[in-house]
Design an enzyme around this catalytic site. Sequence first.
Site, mmCIF file in Angstrom:
data_model
loop_
_atom_site.group_PDB
_atom_site.id
_atom_site.type_symbol
_atom_site.label_atom_id
_atom_site.label_comp_id
_atom_site.label_asym_id
_atom_site.label_seq_id
_atom_site.Cartn_x
_atom_site.Cartn_y
_atom_site.Cartn_z
ATOM 1 N N ASP A 1 0.818 -1.222 0.000
ATOM 2 C CA ASP A 1 0.000 0.000 0.000
ATOM 3 C C ASP A 1 0.853 1.275 0.000
ATOM 4 O O ASP A 1 0.699 2.148 0.862
ATOM 5 C CB ASP A 1 -0.936 0.017 1.220
ATOM 6 C CG ASP A 1 -1.686 -1.290 1.403
ATOM 7 O OD1 ASP A 1 -2.021 -1.922 0.391
ATOM 8 O OD2 ASP A 1 -1.934 -1.676 2.570
ATOM 9 N N GLU B 1 -11.217 -1.165 -3.662
ATOM 10 C CA GLU B 1 -10.535 -0.532 -2.534
ATOM 11 C C GLU B 1 -9.397 0.344 -3.038
ATOM 12 O O GLU B 1 -9.184 0.494 -4.245
ATOM 13 C CB GLU B 1 -10.012 -1.579 -1.558
ATOM 14 C CG GLU B 1 -8.910 -2.472 -2.118
ATOM 15 C CD GLU B 1 -8.450 -3.549 -1.142
ATOM 16 O OE1 GLU B 1 -9.107 -3.738 -0.096
ATOM 17 O OE2 GLU B 1 -7.435 -4.211 -1.428
#
Length: 353
Positions: free
Chosen positions: A51, A225
């Site tokens: 991420d 997401e």
Amino acid sequence: MTSLFRLLPVSVLAFTLACQSSSAPPAPSPAPPAPPTTATFTNPLLSVGPDPWVYQKDNVYYYMSTTGGNITIRKTGKMSDLGSAVSTVVWTPQQGGVNQRDLWAPELFFLDGKWYIYYSADPFCCAGHRVHVLENASADPTTGTWTYKGRIANPNQDLWAIDGTVLEQNGKRYLIWSGHETEGAGTQRLYISEMSNPWTLVGPRVELSHPEFAWETLGDPDVNEGPEIIKHGDKTFLVYSASHCSTDDYALGMLTASSTADPMQPSSWKKSTAPVFVKNPEGQVFGPGHNGFFKSKDGKEDWIIYHANPRTGQGCGDNRSPRMQKFTWNADGTPNFGTPVAVGTALPKPAGE
């Protein structure tokens, strides 16, 4: 006249020369060789970094990624030097007296003269993860004190939520995140809500996207997401990650809106029917996604940073490493991310480095 050296025995001559050498000043040491210079770098940038996120301010890059137990910032003047950048742990739940675990996907923003970090964590209540906010008034986000501002959620819709990011459009500010429609629902959808300040939402949450195409529904649960915003010309793009991170087919999708449209209206957004960035098995790029964007140091190039696994079947763990590559723009103004570059390929450094 005959040279004195010719009349001396060899042993005496050697002694004489040795004495002369020892009494002479030492010769200066040669200058050390200059370090090799190179105009290229290779991916991955770090061995671990799920991420990844990059924020630029005052010619400095601030990099963040999921660590799980704390929030860490790497500070560097050159993204190609990320591996040697100074790394600072800026906050842990224990330091803040906050009871949380599984800290994911932090993102740093400079808003209204202060720094804010949006991150996801499980607060040991409320059926799992929520998006949380930290604030810091220091000029440098790696210094000073980070203050916990609390969970950011709609008062009547405080449901499971991760991956908060900020959109500024038409003089207003919005939070976009991935969440559940109802408590206990597994499918992850993208939501937006207007912000009254950097830690408060007002009004309703509105769904912008949910998994519907085959490439968005691989793995369990179905997932949209990691929403990220990039603007170009008269368009606003929302680039997100689709399918579950446990699969090799985690990939990027995209929504497009006018840069002047009301982002709270689902009709303002057009969803691409095909992914815009997918795996490259031959190049050791599996499950590319959860990206960020930044400009080169000279401001002329656009770059994407994302994570991927180097081998098949590695899923959602710490094998995910950060990679970056330059991208271009199509004639219609949409981004062209191309194909994920193979591990170890020499790439030109961002312009200005």
